[in-house]
Design a protein around this motif. Structure first.
Motif, short mmCIF file in Angstrom:
data_model
loop_
_atom_site.label_atom_id
_atom_site.label_comp_id
_atom_site.label_asym_id
_atom_site.label_seq_id
_atom_site.Cartn_x
_atom_site.Cartn_y
_atom_site.Cartn_z
N SER A 89 -3.60 -7.78 -2.51
CA SER A 89 -4.25 -6.47 -2.65
C SER A 89 -5.10 -6.43 -3.92
O SER A 89 -4.68 -6.89 -4.97
N LEU A 90 -6.27 -5.85 -3.78
CA LEU A 90 -7.11 -5.52 -4.93
C LEU A 90 -6.97 -4.02 -5.10
O LEU A 90 -7.31 -3.26 -4.19
N ILE A 91 -6.45 -3.62 -6.25
CA ILE A 91 -6.20 -2.19 -6.43
C ILE A 91 -6.87 -1.66 -7.68
O ILE A 91 -7.07 -2.36 -8.67
N LYS A 92 -7.25 -0.41 -7.57
CA LYS A 92 -7.82 0.31 -8.71
C LYS A 92 -6.83 1.40 -9.07
O LYS A 92 -6.38 2.15 -8.20
N THR A 93 -6.46 1.44 -10.34
CA THR A 93 -5.62 2.53 -10.84
C THR A 93 -6.45 3.33 -11.83
O THR A 93 -7.58 2.95 -12.16
N ASN A 94 -5.88 4.40 -12.31
CA ASN A 94 -6.57 5.19 -13.33
C ASN A 94 -6.69 4.43 -14.65
O ASN A 94 -7.47 4.82 -15.51
N LYS A 95 -5.98 3.31 -14.78
CA LYS A 95 -6.01 2.51 -16.01
C LYS A 95 -6.85 1.24 -15.89
O LYS A 95 -7.58 0.89 -16.81
N SER A 96 -6.69 0.51 -14.77
CA SER A 96 -7.32 -0.80 -14.63
C SER A 96 -7.44 -1.19 -13.16
O SER A 96 -6.86 -0.56 -12.29
N TRP A 97 -8.17 -2.29 -12.95
CA TRP A 97 -8.22 -2.95 -11.65
C TRP A 97 -7.24 -4.11 -11.70
O TRP A 97 -7.17 -4.83 -12.70
N PHE A 98 -6.51 -4.33 -10.60
CA PHE A 98 -5.56 -5.44 -10.50
C PHE A 98 -5.76 -6.17 -9.18
O PHE A 98 -5.97 -5.53 -8.15
N PHE A 99 -5.66 -7.49 -9.25
CA PHE A 99 -5.65 -8.31 -8.04
C PHE A 99 -4.26 -8.91 -7.97
O PHE A 99 -3.90 -9.75 -8.80
N LEU A 132 -1.77 4.67 -1.62
CA LEU A 132 -2.84 5.45 -2.24
C LEU A 132 -2.29 6.76 -2.81
O LEU A 132 -1.47 7.42 -2.17
N ASN A 133 -2.72 7.08 -4.01
CA ASN A 133 -2.37 8.32 -4.73
C ASN A 133 -0.94 8.36 -5.24
O ASN A 133 -0.53 9.36 -5.83
N GLU A 134 -0.15 7.31 -5.06
CA GLU A 134 1.18 7.28 -5.64
C GLU A 134 1.08 6.91 -7.12
O GLU A 134 0.06 6.35 -7.57
N HIS A 135 2.13 7.21 -7.86
CA HIS A 135 2.17 6.98 -9.31
C HIS A 135 3.35 6.07 -9.64
O HIS A 135 4.37 6.10 -8.97
N ILE A 136 3.18 5.31 -10.72
CA ILE A 136 4.30 4.56 -11.30
C ILE A 136 4.24 4.74 -12.81
O ILE A 136 3.18 5.07 -13.37
N MET A 137 5.36 4.53 -13.47
CA MET A 137 5.42 4.56 -14.93
C MET A 137 5.75 3.17 -15.43
O MET A 137 6.62 2.50 -14.88
N MET A 138 5.03 2.76 -16.45
CA MET A 138 5.28 1.45 -17.06
C MET A 138 4.98 1.56 -18.55
O MET A 138 3.85 1.88 -18.93
N ASN A 139 6.00 1.31 -19.37
CA ASN A 139 5.84 1.38 -20.83
C ASN A 139 5.19 2.69 -21.27
O ASN A 139 4.22 2.70 -22.02
N ALA A 140 5.72 3.78 -20.78
CA ALA A 140 5.26 5.14 -21.12
C ALA A 140 3.84 5.44 -20.66
O ALA A 140 3.24 6.41 -21.09
N ALA A 141 3.30 4.60 -19.80
CA ALA A 141 1.96 4.84 -19.24
C ALA A 141 2.10 5.12 -17.75
O ALA A 141 2.85 4.45 -17.05
N GLU A 142 1.35 6.11 -17.29
CA GLU A 142 1.38 6.45 -15.88
C GLU A 142 0.17 5.81 -15.20
O GLU A 142 -0.96 5.92 -15.67
N TYR A 143 0.43 5.13 -14.10
CA TYR A 143 -0.62 4.50 -13.30
C TYR A 143 -0.69 5.23 -11.96
O TYR A 143 0.31 5.34 -11.26
N LYS A 144 -1.87 5.72 -11.64
CA LYS A 144 -2.10 6.36 -10.34
C LYS A 144 -2.94 5.40 -9.51
O LYS A 144 -4.00 4.92 -9.96
N ILE A 145 -2.51 5.12 -8.27
CA ILE A 145 -3.26 4.21 -7.40
C ILE A 145 -4.41 4.98 -6.79
O ILE A 145 -4.22 5.94 -6.04
N GLU A 146 -5.63 4.56 -7.13
CA GLU A 146 -6.84 5.25 -6.68
C GLU A 146 -7.48 4.58 -5.48
O GLU A 146 -8.18 5.23 -4.70
N SER A 147 -7.28 3.27 -5.33
CA SER A 147 -7.79 2.57 -4.14
C SER A 147 -7.02 1.28 -3.95
O SER A 147 -6.53 0.68 -4.90
N ILE A 148 -6.93 0.87 -2.68
CA ILE A 148 -6.27 -0.39 -2.30
C ILE A 148 -7.21 -1.09 -1.32
O ILE A 148 -7.59 -0.52 -0.32
N GLU A 149 -7.57 -2.31 -1.66
CA GLU A 149 -8.40 -3.12 -0.75
C GLU A 149 -7.62 -4.32 -0.29
O GLU A 149 -6.80 -4.84 -0.98
#
Length: 149
Positions: A89-99, A132-149
Motif C-alpha cells: 500500500s502507498l498511503i498518505k497520512t496527515n504527517k507523511s507518505w508511506f510505502f 481511510l480516515n482512521e487514526h493511529i497514535m505513535m510516539n504522541a503523534a496522531e496519524y490520520k489516513i488520508e488516502s490508500i493506493e
C-alpha cells in the motif's frame, strides 16, 4: 503509469543501484586481496588480509539484506489497490507518505517525500489493516489516513 507505479519503480531503481554499488565494492576488494597476496609475507601482510576479509563480509551482509529488500519489492504489484492498508500500500497520512514494503528509507518523487516502511516496524504494525480516515497514535503523534493506493 500511475503515481504508485512510479514510486515503486523509483524504489526498485534505488535498490538496483545499491546492489550494483555493493557488487562493485566486493569486486574491488577481491582485486585488492589478490594484489595483497602478491605482497611479501609478514604481520603487516596478514593484518591487511584480515581487514580486507572483514570488509568483504560486511559488504556481503549488506548485499544479502539489500537483495532481500529487492525481493520484497519484486513481490509487490503496484497496480493493486486495497481498501485497507497492507503490504504494497502507498498511503498518505496527515504527517507523511508511506510505502508499506521494506524499511529502506525515503525518496523524493514529484516533490513528495515517501518513506518505504516495513509492515513489521512499530509504525507499520499500527498502520496495517487501517482504512481511510482512521487514526493511529505513535510516539504522541496522531496519524490520520488520508488516502490508500
Amino acid at each position: 503509469m500511475n503515481f504508485k507505479e512510479k514510486v515503486h519503480l523509483a524504489f526498485t531503481a534505488l535498490l538496483d543501484n545499491k546492489i550494483a554499488q555493493l557488487q562493485q565494492a566486493l569486486n574491488d576488494l577481491h582485486e585488492s586481496a589478490k594484489n595483497e597476496t602478491k605482497s611479501t609475507a609478514g604481520d603487516k601482510h596478514e593484518t591487511a588480509l584480515a581487514m580486507l576479509h572483514i570488509e568483504q563480509e560486511n559488504i556481503r551482509r549488506q548485499l544479502r539484506e539489500t537483495q532481500q529488500q529487492k525481493t520484497i519489492f519484486d513481490g509487490i504489484d503496484p497496480q493493486l489497490s486495497h481498501a485497507e492498508i497492507r503490504k504494497g500500500s502507498l498511503i498518505k497520512t496527515n504527517k507523511s507518505w508511506f510505502f508499506i514494503s521494506a524499511g529502506i528509507g525515503k525518496i523524493k518523487h514529484e516533490d513528495i517525500i515517501i518513506i518505504a516502511l516495513s509492515p513489521l516496524s512499530p509504525l507499520g504494525l499500527k498502520l496495517m489493516g487501517k482504512r481511510l480516515n482512521e487514526h493511529i497514535m505513535m510516539n504522541a503523534a496522531e496519524y490520520k489516513i488520508e488516502s490508500i493506493e
